[in-house]
Design a protein around this motif. Structure first.
Motif, PDB file in Angstrom:
ATOM      1  N   PHE A 390      10.972   8.777  -7.345  1.00 47.33           N
ATOM      2  CA  PHE A 390       9.870   9.733  -7.483  1.00 47.33           C
ATOM      3  C   PHE A 390       8.764   9.058  -8.293  1.00 47.33           C
ATOM      4  CE2 PHE A 390      11.377  13.960  -6.140  1.00 47.33           C
ATOM      5  CZ  PHE A 390      12.734  13.745  -6.009  1.00 47.33           C
ATOM      6  N   CYS A 391       7.553   9.099  -7.783  1.00 45.51           N
ATOM      7  CA  CYS A 391       6.461   8.476  -8.526  1.00 45.51           C
ATOM      8  C   CYS A 391       5.155   9.129  -8.125  1.00 45.51           C
ATOM      9  CB  CYS A 391       6.407   6.968  -8.255  1.00 45.51           C
ATOM     10  SG  CYS A 391       6.141   6.589  -6.511  1.00 45.51           S
ATOM     11  N   ARG A 392       4.071   8.674  -8.713  1.00 42.66           N
ATOM     12  CA  ARG A 392       2.781   9.308  -8.429  1.00 42.66           C
ATOM     13  C   ARG A 392       1.866   8.451  -7.570  1.00 42.66           C
ATOM     14  NH1 ARG A 392       4.068  12.623 -12.892  1.00 42.66           N
ATOM     15  NH2 ARG A 392       3.549  14.661 -12.021  1.00 42.66           N
ATOM     16  N   GLN A 393       2.162   7.148  -7.468  1.00 39.64           N
ATOM     17  CA  GLN A 393       1.274   6.301  -6.701  1.00 39.64           C
ATOM     18  C   GLN A 393       2.068   5.229  -5.971  1.00 39.64           C
ATOM     19  OE1 GLN A 393      -0.886   4.836 -10.230  1.00 39.64           O
ATOM     20  NE2 GLN A 393      -0.096   2.787  -9.765  1.00 39.64           N
ATOM     21  N   MET A 394       1.499   4.785  -4.861  1.00 38.33           N
ATOM     22  CA  MET A 394       2.181   3.753  -4.062  1.00 38.33           C
ATOM     23  C   MET A 394       1.147   2.987  -3.259  1.00 38.33           C
ATOM     24  SD  MET A 394       5.049   2.299  -3.374  1.00 38.33           S
ATOM     25  CE  MET A 394       5.908   3.287  -4.569  1.00 38.33           C
ATOM     26  N   THR A 395       1.528   1.781  -2.867  1.00 42.60           N
ATOM     27  CA  THR A 395       0.656   1.004  -1.991  1.00 42.60           C
ATOM     28  C   THR A 395       1.465   0.488  -0.810  1.00 42.60           C
ATOM     29  OG1 THR A 395       1.154  -1.088  -3.097  1.00 42.60           O
ATOM     30  CG2 THR A 395      -0.716   0.162  -3.947  1.00 42.60           C
ATOM     31  N   ASN A 396       0.748   0.202   0.277  1.00 42.66           N
ATOM     32  CA  ASN A 396       1.407  -0.407   1.423  1.00 42.66           C
ATOM     33  C   ASN A 396       1.976  -1.767   1.042  1.00 42.66           C
ATOM     34  OD1 ASN A 396       1.160   1.395   3.717  1.00 42.66           O
ATOM     35  ND2 ASN A 396      -1.047   1.128   3.491  1.00 42.66           N
ATOM     36  N   SER A 397       1.211  -2.474   0.237  1.00 44.76           N
ATOM     37  CA  SER A 397       1.623  -3.813  -0.171  1.00 44.76           C
ATOM     38  C   SER A 397       2.958  -3.782  -0.908  1.00 44.76           C
ATOM     39  CB  SER A 397       0.511  -4.402  -1.041  1.00 44.76           C
ATOM     40  OG  SER A 397       0.987  -5.484  -1.760  1.00 44.76           O
ATOM     41  N   ALA A 398       3.121  -2.779  -1.773  1.00 50.45           N
ATOM     42  CA  ALA A 398       4.386  -2.668  -2.519  1.00 50.45           C
ATOM     43  C   ALA A 398       5.537  -2.406  -1.565  1.00 50.45           C
ATOM     44  CB  ALA A 398       4.278  -1.539  -3.540  1.00 50.45           C
ATOM     45  N   LEU A 399       5.328  -1.506  -0.623  1.00 51.10           N
ATOM     46  CA  LEU A 399       6.395  -1.183   0.326  1.00 51.10           C
ATOM     47  C   LEU A 399       6.728  -2.382   1.203  1.00 51.10           C
ATOM     48  CD1 LEU A 399       5.395   2.471   1.317  1.00 51.10           C
ATOM     49  CD2 LEU A 399       7.350   1.756  -0.034  1.00 51.10           C
ATOM     50  N   ILE A 400       5.723  -3.110   1.569  1.00 50.82           N
ATOM     51  CA  ILE A 400       5.966  -4.304   2.389  1.00 50.82           C
ATOM     52  C   ILE A 400       6.780  -5.314   1.586  1.00 50.82           C
ATOM     53  CG2 ILE A 400       4.831  -6.285   3.503  1.00 50.82           C
ATOM     54  CD1 ILE A 400       2.536  -4.265   4.244  1.00 50.82           C
ATOM     55  N   THR A 421      -0.833  11.759  -0.457  1.00 51.24           N
ATOM     56  CA  THR A 421      -1.414  10.701  -1.286  1.00 51.24           C
ATOM     57  C   THR A 421      -1.490   9.386  -0.510  1.00 51.24           C
ATOM     58  OG1 THR A 421      -0.427  11.711  -3.248  1.00 51.24           O
ATOM     59  CG2 THR A 421      -1.177   9.442  -3.462  1.00 51.24           C
ATOM     60  N   PRO A 422      -2.671   8.799  -0.416  1.00 48.39           N
ATOM     61  CA  PRO A 422      -2.776   7.528   0.309  1.00 48.39           C
ATOM     62  C   PRO A 422      -2.450   6.348  -0.610  1.00 48.39           C
ATOM     63  CG  PRO A 422      -4.946   8.246  -0.396  1.00 48.39           C
ATOM     64  CD  PRO A 422      -3.969   9.297  -0.880  1.00 48.39           C
ATOM     65  N   ASP A 423      -2.502   5.161  -0.026  1.00 53.28           N
ATOM     66  CA  ASP A 423      -2.435   3.909  -0.792  1.00 53.28           C
ATOM     67  C   ASP A 423      -3.564   3.976  -1.819  1.00 53.28           C
ATOM     68  OD1 ASP A 423      -3.188   1.247  -1.584  1.00 53.28           O
ATOM     69  OD2 ASP A 423      -2.113   0.445   0.121  1.00 53.28           O
ATOM     70  N   TYR A 424      -3.222   3.877  -3.084  1.00 50.19           N
ATOM     71  CA  TYR A 424      -4.249   4.165  -4.094  1.00 50.19           C
ATOM     72  C   TYR A 424      -5.260   3.035  -4.263  1.00 50.19           C
ATOM     73  CZ  TYR A 424      -2.006   1.281  -7.761  1.00 50.19           C
ATOM     74  OH  TYR A 424      -1.484   0.244  -8.497  1.00 50.19           O
ATOM     75  N   LEU A 425      -4.945   1.879  -3.664  1.00 53.95           N
ATOM     76  CA  LEU A 425      -5.895   0.766  -3.754  1.00 53.95           C
ATOM     77  C   LEU A 425      -6.809   0.712  -2.542  1.00 53.95           C
ATOM     78  CD1 LEU A 425      -3.609  -2.088  -5.150  1.00 53.95           C
ATOM     79  CD2 LEU A 425      -5.333  -0.756  -6.393  1.00 53.95           C
ATOM     80  N   THR A 426      -6.243   0.972  -1.386  1.00 53.93           N
ATOM     81  CA  THR A 426      -7.023   0.831  -0.155  1.00 53.93           C
ATOM     82  C   THR A 426      -7.433   2.163   0.448  1.00 53.93           C
ATOM     83  OG1 THR A 426      -5.074   0.936   1.262  1.00 53.93           O
ATOM     84  CG2 THR A 426      -5.684  -1.240   0.408  1.00 53.93           C
ATOM     85  N   PHE A 427      -6.825   3.243  -0.065  1.00 57.20           N
ATOM     86  CA  PHE A 427      -7.048   4.597   0.464  1.00 57.20           C
ATOM     87  C   PHE A 427      -6.576   4.766   1.895  1.00 57.20           C
ATOM     88  CE2 PHE A 427      -8.936   5.791  -3.360  1.00 57.20           C
ATOM     89  CZ  PHE A 427      -9.800   4.775  -3.764  1.00 57.20           C
ATOM     90  N   GLN A 428      -5.797   3.822   2.370  1.00 55.88           N
ATOM     91  CA  GLN A 428      -5.234   3.929   3.707  1.00 55.88           C
ATOM     92  C   GLN A 428      -3.969   4.773   3.696  1.00 55.88           C
ATOM     93  OE1 GLN A 428      -6.485   2.466   6.682  1.00 55.88           O
ATOM     94  NE2 GLN A 428      -8.165   2.508   5.199  1.00 55.88           N
ATOM     95  N   PRO A 429      -3.582   5.308   4.851  1.00 57.82           N
ATOM     96  CA  PRO A 429      -2.266   5.944   4.923  1.00 57.82           C
ATOM     97  C   PRO A 429      -1.182   4.889   4.663  1.00 57.82           C
ATOM     98  CG  PRO A 429      -3.545   6.371   6.918  1.00 57.82           C
ATOM     99  CD  PRO A 429      -4.300   5.357   6.128  1.00 57.82           C
ATOM    100  N   LEU A 430       0.011   5.393   4.353  1.00 56.58           N
ATOM    101  CA  LEU A 430       1.102   4.474   4.026  1.00 56.58           C
ATOM    102  C   LEU A 430       1.920   4.094   5.258  1.00 56.58           C
ATOM    103  CD1 LEU A 430       2.141   6.078   0.627  1.00 56.58           C
ATOM    104  CD2 LEU A 430       1.062   3.867   0.983  1.00 56.58           C
ATOM    105  N   ASP A 431       1.303   4.219   6.402  1.00 56.00           N
ATOM    106  CA  ASP A 431       1.998   3.886   7.655  1.00 56.00           C
ATOM    107  C   ASP A 431       2.531   2.456   7.639  1.00 56.00           C
ATOM    108  OD1 ASP A 431      -0.509   5.621   9.681  1.00 56.00           O
ATOM    109  OD2 ASP A 431       1.222   6.380   8.577  1.00 56.00           O
ATOM    110  N   ALA A 432       1.670   1.537   7.229  1.00 50.32           N
ATOM    111  CA  ALA A 432       2.055   0.133   7.294  1.00 50.32           C
ATOM    112  C   ALA A 432       3.269  -0.142   6.410  1.00 50.32           C
ATOM    113  CB  ALA A 432       0.884  -0.761   6.883  1.00 50.32           C
ATOM    114  N   GLY A 433       3.270   0.469   5.228  1.00 51.24           N
ATOM    115  CA  GLY A 433       4.366   0.249   4.291  1.00 51.24           C
ATOM    116  C   GLY A 433       5.700   0.740   4.825  1.00 51.24           C
ATOM    117  N   PHE A 434       5.733   1.981   5.274  1.00 49.63           N
ATOM    118  CA  PHE A 434       6.988   2.532   5.791  1.00 49.63           C
ATOM    119  C   PHE A 434       7.400   1.848   7.091  1.00 49.63           C
ATOM    120  CE2 PHE A 434       8.540   5.714   2.990  1.00 49.63           C
ATOM    121  CZ  PHE A 434       7.457   6.298   2.358  1.00 49.63           C
ATOM    122  N   SER A 435       6.427   1.454   7.878  1.00 54.73           N
ATOM    123  CA  SER A 435       6.759   0.723   9.107  1.00 54.73           C
ATOM    124  C   SER A 435       7.477  -0.568   8.754  1.00 54.73           C
ATOM    125  CB  SER A 435       5.495   0.415   9.921  1.00 54.73           C
ATOM    126  OG  SER A 435       4.901   1.614  10.361  1.00 54.73           O
TER     127      SER A 435
END
Lengths: 589, 189
Positions: A390-400, A421-435
């Motif tokens: 559980f957290c408050r922020q995430m990035t695609n890069s971290a998930l990758i 909540t989107p990727d807090y750095l890029t404001f993108q959805p987290l699709d790439a990370g979970f993919s």
């Protein structure tokens, strides 16, 4: 083909139908290592096996009639039954929905009088039911109730009084009415067989001397889970009586500090040479924690998820636990603490980090637990395979990065507290990370999504998550396509639970056959209409399509038009037909 | 019956009747939550139903902290959080969580007494929670149920006799008893 009511009609069904109901559940086998689930294959010689099966697992209590299950496996000695949908844990399922254990216990008492182990999860268990099973099963050794309700300590008194061969009484997270504070006294003086006693979910005080006598006369006691009310200054008494303990759940870990208490505790703990698991530690006061240091090295499992201790104290404790395999902790550990875990706990397999302030109500600055902590453990702990974070922020890069570091993940549940909540750095959805997670972790069997997500992530999941058995989705997706990707892919999917997503029922209709290969589907606050449910029910007679509406004063379901929205939908395969115990808020279409 | 009237595009009404631990009636707190959460879902759902503009204007932001079942933390853990929160943060926000049972109902509920202003609110909340309409005591009518509580001394008392503040500081748990039983016995559980 549909089973109409009880009776022996089920016996005429080929084994393939049973295969769908009693199927391999690898994840459960992991958790309940003692359990072997059943696969029935229509091959010669297997019929004999069915007759000799000892362990039966029923993942949905409404999937099969109790009498049918009991007759099917006449030699069963261990049974596990689950009731309510998983989202009942989060108050999404009405309290009166169902999941009653009475019918099951009655059928088992009739057909399995030699039953030794009974495990019930998310079921409504009455005191009468407990009394019945206490009297019916003379050989009962294990009773485990998890997330159940409907019973009281009077029911537990019946268990204590009559189950002469009981080895394990494991009560996890049940809502128990406490009207009989002396229930523990009902274990007779001649009763000495206890191996596991877990009463952590009880709120009331337990008589310390009764417990002490019980512990003293049970030399095989390996697991003891005390409740929060159990005072710290009495803990050493119990530990001295049971130095052979392997697993301990302490009571409250706060008391006014004074040296004598501390030394008693420290000494008692150091006498527990076999201790491998530690939990409880409610409301810990940092000054007492060093009393635990002597056992840290031996610990393989540490549950600090109720301990309100801050990062520095957590670090001091956890850094000594070099052999830890399982760690549950509050986000007080922060990124810095997880970095220490990453460097100290090289054998870590399972990590759960719970939020201390889930609603953001605490006025002080939030704890510094971010994606960095997750990256640290994924990098430093090569055996890490199960994550709940559980957290408050995430990035695609971290998930990758996590995906790349830990292709051996089998359970990944991420909960970003704020929906969308989107990727807090890029404001993108987290699709790439979970993919990346599903593409890399090919053995992934459980996944929970969160954050801002479009249909794209579902395309990846459908395409790559071949081993995925359970998927939890909330506040995600754009359109029906998202749900369609899941249902048309995900070869191994057993349980799908969805809330607050813009999915209609068209994908259900288009993939109706898929639903029959799954245990269940939950959809709430989506875009499902009654008409689609009617079509689905019509098309798939082997599914129960339950629509749930808790609001009173509405026209009955039969009268409602097709475009009437369905707030909560629960669909599951069944051989038992419509259940007879449905409450007013449920209509089986 | 027209479809449009059947589905009031108003998630607030749906949320108001969902089982929650908050008192009945919408208590819209200052909103931090972006409207997109509520409207995003609704807009896509709506496009299938061709709702009118009028209904979309009815969209109001919903109190952020009150999404039922979110974050997905087991009710059991949530309860122990909140009673613990008062230890972590020394403000007046510590909840007083008590179990509530009702005769004939197999499941228990847990409520935070601190969120109610007084007995009236409490009774209404309980009525809503257990879906019964006869908890509020009316002088000229025999009550069907009696709401009792166990106090610090272990005695079972009738709710409503002592001042509210005294009640919430001494209440350990509550039980809604069937009226006939309550009349027959004064203070035994």
């Amino acid at each position: 083909m549909r089973c109409g009511g009880g009776g022996p009609a089920w016996a005429m069904f080929p084994d393939e139908v049973w295969e769908q109901v009693f199927s391999f559940l690898g994840s459960d086998a992991d958790r309940n290592a003692a359990f072997v689930t059943i696969v029935l294959v229509p091959r010669l010689g297997r019929r004999a096996e069915r007759r000799s099966r000892r362990r039966v697992f029923v993942g949905n209590c409404y999937a099969v009639a109790p009498a049918a299950a009991v007759a099917r496996f006449p030699e069963a000695r261990a049974a596990a039954v689950k009731g309510k949908p998983h989202f009942a844990d989060f108050n999404l399922v009405p309290g009166d929905w169902g999941g009653g254990a009475d019918a099951w216990v009655a059928a088992m008492a009739e057909g399995w009088p030699l039953l030794e182990e009974l495990r019930l999860k998310r079921m409504v268990v009455s005191d009468d039911c407990l009394e019945a099973l206490a009297r019916a099963f003379k050989n009962l050794r294990v009773l485990a109730l998890t997330s159940c309700d409907g019973f009281s300590t009077a029911g537990l008194a019946a268990i204590a009084a009559h189950c002469r061969n009981l080895r394990e009484l494991d009560l996890q997270e049940n809502m128990i009415e406490e009207n009989c504070s002396h229930w523990l006294s009902h274990f007779p003086e001649s009763f000495t067989s206890l191996v596991n006693l877990n009463i952590a979910c009880l709120e009331g005080e337990v008589n310390v001397s009764v417990l002490e006598r019980l512990v003293s006369r049970c030399p095989n006691l390996k697991t003891l889970g005390l409740n929060q009310a159990f005072p710290l200054d009495k803990l050493n008494i119990l530990l001295r009586r049971a130095p052979q303990l392997i697993d301990l759940g302490t009571g409250r870990f706060d008391a006014e500090y004074y040296p004598e208490l501390f030394h008693k505790l420290e000494s008692a703990f150091s006498g527990c040479k076999s201790l491998r698991g530690l939990s409880g530690i409610w409301e810990a006061v940092p000054a007492h924690l060093p009393a635990l240091y002597s056992i840290c090295e031996g610990l393989t499992s540490l549950n600090l998820s109720y301990a309100t201790i801050q990062s520095p104290d957590l670090i001091k404790l956890v850094s000594q636990c070099k052999n830890l395999q399982k760690l549950w902790v509050m986000d007080f550990i922060e990124d810095a603490g997880l970095a220490v875990v990453a460097s100290s706990c090289k054998l870590l397999q399972e990590l759960r980090v719970f939020p201390s302030d889930p609603y953001g109500e605490v006025a002080q600055p939030p704890v510094s637990l971010t994606e960095r902590g997750l990256i640290a453990v994924s990098t430093g702990c090569p055996m890490l395979h199960s994550v709940l974070y559980f957290c408050r922020q995430m990035t695609n890069s971290a998930l990758i990065t996590v995906a790349h570091n830990r292709p051996n993940l089998i359970r990944f549940r991420l909960c970003i507290l704020e929906p969308h909540t989107p990727d807090y750095l890029t404001f993108q959805p987290l699709d790439a990370g979970f993919s990346a997670i599903v593409e890399s972790c090919r053995d992934l069997c459980r996944l929970s999504l969160s954050g801002l997500l479009t249909d794209r992530v579902f395309k990846s999941i459908g395409a790559y998550a071949d081993c995925l058995e359970m998927l939890s989705v909330a506040f995600a997706g754009d359109s029906d396509a998202g749900l369609h990707y899941i249902l048309s892919g995900c070869k191994s999917l057993k349980k799908l639970e969805i809330r607050d997503c813009p999915f209609g029922a068209k994908p259900l209709l288009a993939n109706a056959a898929k639903l029959e290969t799954m245990r269940s589907l939950w959809m709430s606050s989506c875009a499902v209409t009654l008409g689609a449910c009617r079509l689905l029910a019509q098309k798939m007679p082997q599914l129960n399509v339950e629509v749930i509406d808790e609001r009173g004063g509405r026209p009955s379901w039969e009268l409602r038009p097709n475009d009437c929205p369905v707030e909560k939908l629960f669909v599951y395969r069944t051989l038992a037909g419509r259940r007879a115990d449905k409450p007013p808020c449920v209509w089986i279409v | 019956m027209k479809g449009a009237t059947c589905y009031k595009n108003d998630l607030e009404n749906l949320r108001a009747t969902e089982l929650t631990l908050r008192p009945p009636g919408i208590d819209v707190e200052e909103v931090i939550r972006s409207a997109s959460i509520a409207t995003k879902c609704k807009k896509r759902a709506l496009s299938e139903k061709k709702e009118t503009d009028e209904n979309e204007q009815a969209t109001e932001p919903v109190a952020k902290a009150q999404i039922v079942g979110w974050p997905p933390i087991r009710a059991y853990r949530m309860n122990s959080f909140r009673s613990r929160k008062s230890l972590v943060v020394d403000d007046n926000n510590g909840g007083i969580y008590v179990k509530v049972s009702m005769d004939g109902v197999p499941y228990l509920r847990k409520i935070d007494l601190k969120i109610y202003e007084g007995y009236e609110e409490l009774w209404r909340a309980l009525e809503d929670m257990f879906k019964c309409s006869s908890l509020v005591p009316v002088n000229y009518d025999e009550p069907k149920y009696a709401i009792t509580y166990e106090d610090k001394d272990g005695d079972w008392m009738l709710v409503g006799d002592v001042p509210w503040e005294m009640f919430i500081s001494s209440c350990k748990r509550m039980r809604i008893m069937k009226g006939c039983e309550a009349r027959g016995q004064s203070s035994s559980a």
